[in-house]
Motif scaffolding. Structure first.
Motif, PDB file in Angstrom:
ATOM      1  N   GLU A  38       0.632  -1.212   0.057  1.00 24.08           N
ATOM      2  CA  GLU A  38       0.004   0.012  -0.164  1.00 24.08           C
ATOM      3  C   GLU A  38       0.805   1.328   0.151  1.00 24.08           C
ATOM      4  O   GLU A  38       1.946   1.386   0.604  1.00 24.08           O
ATOM      5  N   ALA A  39       0.204   2.406  -0.731  1.00 24.70           N
ATOM      6  CA  ALA A  39       0.993   3.685  -0.629  1.00 24.70           C
ATOM      7  C   ALA A  39       0.871   4.278   0.801  1.00 24.70           C
ATOM      8  O   ALA A  39      -0.118   4.070   1.458  1.00 24.70           O
ATOM      9  N   ALA A  40       2.244   4.711   1.218  1.00 21.70           N
ATOM     10  CA  ALA A  40       2.017   5.497   2.559  1.00 21.70           C
ATOM     11  C   ALA A  40       0.997   6.620   2.482  1.00 21.70           C
ATOM     12  O   ALA A  40       0.876   7.469   1.523  1.00 21.70           O
ATOM     13  N   PRO A  41       0.347   6.929   3.688  1.00 18.60           N
ATOM     14  CA  PRO A  41      -0.550   7.976   3.684  1.00 18.60           C
ATOM     15  C   PRO A  41       0.323   9.505   3.522  1.00 18.60           C
ATOM     16  O   PRO A  41       1.322   9.534   4.226  1.00 18.60           O
ATOM     17  N   THR A  42      -0.494  10.407   2.924  1.00 21.45           N
ATOM     18  CA  THR A  42       0.016  11.653   2.880  1.00 21.45           C
ATOM     19  C   THR A  42      -0.607  12.805   3.333  1.00 21.45           C
ATOM     20  O   THR A  42      -0.498  14.054   3.034  1.00 21.45           O
ATOM     21  N   GLU A  43      -1.564  12.432   4.261  1.00 19.64           N
ATOM     22  CA  GLU A  43      -2.444  13.242   4.943  1.00 19.64           C
ATOM     23  C   GLU A  43      -2.740  12.687   6.475  1.00 19.64           C
ATOM     24  O   GLU A  43      -2.822  11.547   6.442  1.00 19.64           O
ATOM     25  N   ALA A  44      -3.283  13.549   7.373  1.00 25.22           N
ATOM     26  CA  ALA A  44      -3.593  13.176   8.664  1.00 25.22           C
ATOM     27  C   ALA A  44      -4.958  13.701   8.997  1.00 25.22           C
ATOM     28  O   ALA A  44      -5.336  14.405   8.274  1.00 25.22           O
ATOM     29  N   GLY A  45      -5.608  12.982   9.739  1.00 23.48           N
ATOM     30  CA  GLY A  45      -6.801  13.000  10.181  1.00 23.48           C
ATOM     31  C   GLY A  45      -7.125  14.325  11.196  1.00 23.48           C
ATOM     32  O   GLY A  45      -5.983  14.741  11.656  1.00 23.48           O
ATOM     33  N   THR A  46      -8.063  14.878  11.527  1.00 27.25           N
ATOM     34  CA  THR A  46      -8.388  16.072  12.523  1.00 27.25           C
ATOM     35  C   THR A  46      -8.966  15.499  13.783  1.00 27.25           C
ATOM     36  O   THR A  46      -9.073  16.550  14.525  1.00 27.25           O
ATOM     37  N   SER A  47      -9.504  14.464  13.689  1.00 26.26           N
ATOM     38  CA  SER A  47      -9.989  13.888  15.122  1.00 26.26           C
ATOM     39  C   SER A  47     -10.006  12.182  15.241  1.00 26.26           C
ATOM     40  O   SER A  47      -9.231  11.858  14.159  1.00 26.26           O
ATOM     41  N   PHE A  48     -10.429  11.786  16.289  1.00 26.75           N
ATOM     42  CA  PHE A  48     -10.277  10.431  16.278  1.00 26.75           C
ATOM     43  C   PHE A  48     -10.807   9.675  15.485  1.00 26.75           C
ATOM     44  O   PHE A  48     -10.644   8.710  15.006  1.00 26.75           O
ATOM     45  N   ARG A  49     -12.035  10.144  15.077  1.00 28.29           N
ATOM     46  CA  ARG A  49     -13.161   9.522  14.070  1.00 28.29           C
ATOM     47  C   ARG A  49     -12.361   9.284  12.601  1.00 28.29           C
ATOM     48  O   ARG A  49     -12.751   8.778  12.049  1.00 28.29           O
ATOM     49  N   THR A  50     -11.721  10.629  12.292  1.00 29.95           N
ATOM     50  CA  THR A  50     -11.021  10.701  11.005  1.00 29.95           C
ATOM     51  C   THR A  50      -9.746  10.518  10.796  1.00 29.95           C
ATOM     52  O   THR A  50      -9.064  10.691   9.905  1.00 29.95           O
ATOM     53  N   ALA A  51      -9.131   9.814  11.875  1.00 22.70           N
ATOM     54  CA  ALA A  51      -7.712   9.310  11.944  1.00 22.70           C
ATOM     55  C   ALA A  51      -7.395   8.598  10.834  1.00 22.70           C
ATOM     56  O   ALA A  51      -8.045   7.645  10.337  1.00 22.70           O
ATOM     57  N   THR A  52      -6.140   9.050  10.122  1.00 22.83           N
ATOM     58  CA  THR A  52      -5.646   8.411   9.088  1.00 22.83           C
ATOM     59  C   THR A  52      -5.086   6.923   9.340  1.00 22.83           C
ATOM     60  O   THR A  52      -4.215   6.817  10.225  1.00 22.83           O
ATOM     61  N   VAL A  53      -5.479   5.916   8.565  1.00 21.16           N
ATOM     62  CA  VAL A  53      -4.814   4.527   9.039  1.00 21.16           C
ATOM     63  C   VAL A  53      -3.192   4.531   8.457  1.00 21.16           C
ATOM     64  O   VAL A  53      -3.144   4.790   7.436  1.00 21.16           O
ATOM     65  N   VAL A  54      -2.453   3.883   9.256  1.00 20.15           N
ATOM     66  CA  VAL A  54      -1.187   3.838   9.174  1.00 20.15           C
ATOM     67  C   VAL A  54      -0.643   2.247   9.454  1.00 20.15           C
ATOM     68  O   VAL A  54      -0.838   1.895  10.418  1.00 20.15           O
ATOM     69  N   ARG A  55       0.063   1.581   8.605  1.00 16.66           N
ATOM     70  CA  ARG A  55       0.416   0.417   8.687  1.00 16.66           C
ATOM     71  C   ARG A  55       1.872   0.187   9.318  1.00 16.66           C
ATOM     72  O   ARG A  55       2.810   1.159   9.032  1.00 16.66           O
ATOM     73  N   PRO A  56       2.186  -0.545  10.355  1.00 22.46           N
ATOM     74  CA  PRO A  56       3.584  -0.759  10.885  1.00 22.46           C
ATOM     75  C   PRO A  56       4.570  -0.909   9.775  1.00 22.46           C
ATOM     76  O   PRO A  56       4.454  -1.819   8.945  1.00 22.46           O
TER      77      PRO A  56
END
Length: 253
Positions: A38-56
């Motif tokens: 998977e491509a690494a995320p290039t943005e972050a969420g602004t709350s707990f509910r919109t948090a961006t998923v990151v794989r180890p």
């Protein structure tokens, strides 16, 4: 006696081989296989509910402004020891700052309980003449089960929050670049406990967040291997002791 020694050698060798899976991989980083695909995320969420998923194993990045709250989430299963590293970098053409900035990294479990770190610096100041700062949090070992009153890490989704907690008002809104890396290591059989959660602590956000291969079933534990090996060695010790004390029997003249 020769038979007893042979059996003892075989069982000792088998016990050593059975114990290897629980110890040889302890503290060995285990990058996720899907993290490479998977491509690494290039943005972050602004709350707990919109948090961006990151794989180890991934390196997530995000462009933000000073004063924003950045949220990521990652899965951690029983026996995992996760280390979270965040780097905040100011762009080369950033405007001069009025003073030092203090950044903070926080990690929460699936119940949104703040988690303590075994080691690492979760709060650091970025001097007015510096361009980057790195924050680290090495979490405690995730337990398969814990008492209701305990704050032990449990299997599920963990949230990471990165934000500035101290900065001059004139510097709020200035652009920053953030990066996040998460690595996990298997703690081995020493951290195994009896019992498990019925379901991992995963928020109902509609996004699938789980380790590669799914969550552990819970009924299996490396402690079964040690129990079986201990029982076999105890049986051998009894046979050996009996062979020493039974004597040669009655001698008839």
């Amino acid at each position: 006696m020769r038979t007893v020694r042979t059996l003892a050698s075989l069982l000792l060798g088998g016990a050593a081989l059975l114990a290897l899976p629980g110890t040889a991989h302890a503290e060995t980083p285990s990058p996720s296989a899907s993290a490479e695909a998977e491509a690494a995320p290039t943005e972050a969420g602004t709350s707990f509910r919109t948090a961006t998923v990151v794989r180890p194993g991934q390196r997530a990045t995000a462009n933000a402004s000073t004063g924003d709250y950045l949220y990521w989430q990652f899965p951690a299963d029983a026996g995992d020891r996760a280390t979270v590293r965040a780097t905040v970098t100011l762009p080369e053409k950033a405007a001069p700052r009025s003073g030092a900035h203090t950044w903070q990294l926080d990690v929460y479990d699936g119940l949104r309980r703040h988690q303590a770190c075994r080691y690492g610096s979760t709060t650091k100041s970025l001097a007015a003449d510096a361009r980057s700062v790195e924050l680290t949090c090495a979490l405690r070992t995730v337990r398969a089960l814990a008492e209701p009153w305990a704050n032990d890490p449990l299997p599920g989704v963990y949230h990471v929050r990165l934000t500035v907690v101290g900065a001059p008002a004139a510097d709020l809104g200035q652009p920053v670049d953030a990066a996040l890396e998460i690595t996990t290591a298997d703690a081995g059989a020493a951290s195994a406990v009896d019992g498990s959660l019925s379901t991992p602590l995963v928020p109902s956000t509609g996004r699938a967040v789980e380790p590669d291969g799914g969550w552990s079933s819970g009924w299996w534990s490396p402690r079964w291997l040690w129990t079986a090996a201990g029982a076999a060695l105890a049986a051998l010790a009894g046979i050996w002791g009996y062979s020493l004390t039974r004597g040669r029997g009655r001698v008839l003249s």
